[in-house]
Design an enzyme around this catalytic site. Structure first.
Site: not given
Ligand code: HSE
Length: 385
Positions: A122, A295, A180, A98, A198, A125
Site C-alpha cells: 500500500e 512523509g 528534503g 514502488k 505508481k 502509491v
C-alpha cells in the site's frame, strides 16, 4: 507476530515508532502479540529495548520466528534479492518499494504465490493514502475504467510554489530540495518516473494485467514555465503532473504528463505535496482518494496497516496475464503556445499576448496536431476535458 524491518531510514523509524506506541491497542484488537524482533540497517542506530539490531538481513529471513519482513530500503537491486529470499523462506512481505513492484511485480507475486506467502505494498502509491487496498478490495464489484491523479508530491509542491510564490522552476526546485522533498535521484520525481511507477501499480491491479514498465511514456515537469502557468490561469486552468491509465479499445492507455486541469476541478485544487487519485468505475462511478503522499508517519501508517493485514485471511491474487497492448494516450485537447497565429487549427480557446499565440485545441490526435505545427517553434501540453 514477529516482525523484521529492513531499512531504518525515515519511514523505517516511523514504523518502529508507530508499532511501539500502538502496540497495546493493536495487540488487544487482534488478540496476538505484535512485536518487532529485528531492525536492520547498515548504519548503526538506537532501537527500542528488546529489538535486535543487525546489519545482515539474513539474520531476519533465516529466523524461523519471523512472520513478516518489512522492506524499506528501496531500489531494484538488493531490495529485490531480500524480498525474493524472504518470500522463498515463506515469510510475508510488506514493502513501500514502488520502483521494484513496477519493474518486477510479476516475478515477485509469482514467488509469493509459489511459497504461499502474502505481499502487500500500500505504501508504494500515494504514501499513506489508502488506495491500493481499496481499489483491490472495496471496488471489487466494479470494473475500473479509468484512474487519474497526482501521484508525485514533490512535483506538485514545485508546481504549487511556482504559482503561489511566482517562482521559476529552478527556484522552486531549490526550495523543494532544501526541504528534503526531492528524491536522491531527482530525475525520479522531475521526469515523471516515480509517478509512472505508481500509475503502473494501480493500472496493473485495475486492469488485471502485467506489462513492461518501459512501455509507459512519462514526461516530467522540467519544461513547465511560469509563463505557461500564467497563460493557463488566464484560460481557467492550472498545470499539474497527471498520471493516467484507462481502458482503450485496443488495450490499456497509460500516460504521465503535465496537463492543464480546469480550476473548477477538484484535482486542480490539490496543492503542496498532496496526492489525489480519482477512479472511474461502472457502478460506484467516481471516487476520489486524497491526502498526504509522503512523509515519515504518513507512509509508515500504510506500512503498519499492511503488516496488520498479514494477520487476516488473504483474499488477494495477482494471477494476471502479461500484455503488450499498452499505448500512450494521445487523443486529447492540447494547449499550444507559439509565435505565429496558426491557420486551420480547430480550437476552442485562443488569445494572443505580447509575441505569444495561445490555443486550447479541440480533441485531436497528437500526430495530426504535430503535422499542423510543422515548422513552428511551440510549447505543447495536454488539456484534460
Ligand atoms: N518522491 C515521492 C513523491 C515520495 O514526491 O511523491 C513518495 O513516494
Amino acid at each position: 507476530m514477529k516482525i523484521g524491518i529492513i531499512g531504518l531510514g525515515t519511514v523505517g523509524f516511523g514504523v518502529v515508532e508507530i508499532l511501539t506506541e500502538q502496540k497495546e491497542r493493536l495487540e488487544k484488537q487482534f488478540q496476538t502479540e505484535i512485536s518487532i524482533k529485528y531492525g536492520c540497517s547498515l548504519e548503526e542506530v538506537t532501537l527500542p529495548k528488546g529489538v535486535i539490531y543487525t546489519q545482515d538481513y539474513h539474520d531476519i529471513i533465516n529466523d524461523s520466528e519471523i512472520d513478516v519482513v518489512v522492506e524499506l530500503i528501496g531500489g531494484t537491486t538488493i531490495a529485490k534479492t531480500i524480498i525474493l529470499d524472504a518470500l522463498n523462506k515463506g515469510k510475508h512481505v510488506v514493502t513501500a518499494n514502488k520502483a521494484l513492484i513496477a519493474h518486477d511485480g510479476q516475478e515477485i507475486f509469482e514467488t509469493a504465490k509459489k511459497n504461499n506467502a502474502k505481499i502487500y505494498y500500500e505504501a508504494s502509491v500515494g504514501g499513506g493514502i489508502p488506495v491500493v487496498v481499496p481499489a483491490k478490495e472495496d471496488l471489487i464489484a466494479n470494473e475500473i475504467e479509468k484512474i487519474e491523479g497526482i501521484l508525485n508530491g514533490t512535483t506538485n509542491f514545485i508546481l504549487t510554489l511556482m504559482e503561489t510564490d511566482n517562482l521559476d522552476f529552478d527556484e522552486a526546485l531549490t526550495i523543494a530540495d532544501g526541504l528534503g522533498y526531492v528524491e536522491a535521484d531527482a530525475s525520479l520525481d522531475l521526469d515523471g518516473i516515480d509517478a509512472a511507477h505508481k500509475i503502473q501499480i494501480l493500472a496493473m491491479n485495475a486492469f488485471e494485467k502485467f506489462f513492461d514498465y518501459q512501455k509507459i511514456k512519462a514526461t516530467g515537469i522540467r519544461n513547465v514555465t511560469k509563463k505557461d502557468m500564467d497563460y493557463a490561469k488566464q484560460l481557467g486552468y492550472r498545470i499539474k503532473l497527471i498520471a493516467q491509465a484507462k481502458k482503450l479499445d485496443q488495450g490499456i492507455g497509460i500516460d504521465v504528463s503535465p496537463t492543464l486541469i480546469s480550476i473548477k476541478d477538484m484535482v486542480a485544487n490539490v496543492n503542496q505535496a498532496y496526492n489525489v487519485v480519482e477512479i472511474t468505475c461502472n457502478y460506484l462511478e467516481n471516487v476520489i482518494f486524497y491526502g498526504k503522499g509522503a512523509g515519515r508517519y504518513v507512509t509508515a501508517s500504510a506500512v503498519v496497516s499492511d503488516i496488520i493485514k498479514t494477520l487476516k485471511e488473504d483474499m488477494w491474487n495477482h494471477d494476471y496475464q502479461y500484455t503488450d497492448d499498452i499505448y500512450p494516450i494521445t487523443y486529447s485537447k492540447y494547449y499550444i503556445r507559439c509565435e505565429h497565429e496558426l491557420d486551420n487549427l480547430d480550437y476552442e480557446m485562443y488569445f494572443s499576448q505580447k509575441k505569444d499565440h495561445v490555443y486550447i485545441t479541440n480533441h485531436i490526435e497528437l500526430v495530426d496536431l504535430q503535422k499542423q505545427l510543422q515548422g513552428e517553434d511551440y510549447t505543447l501540453f495536454k488539456v484534460r476535458g
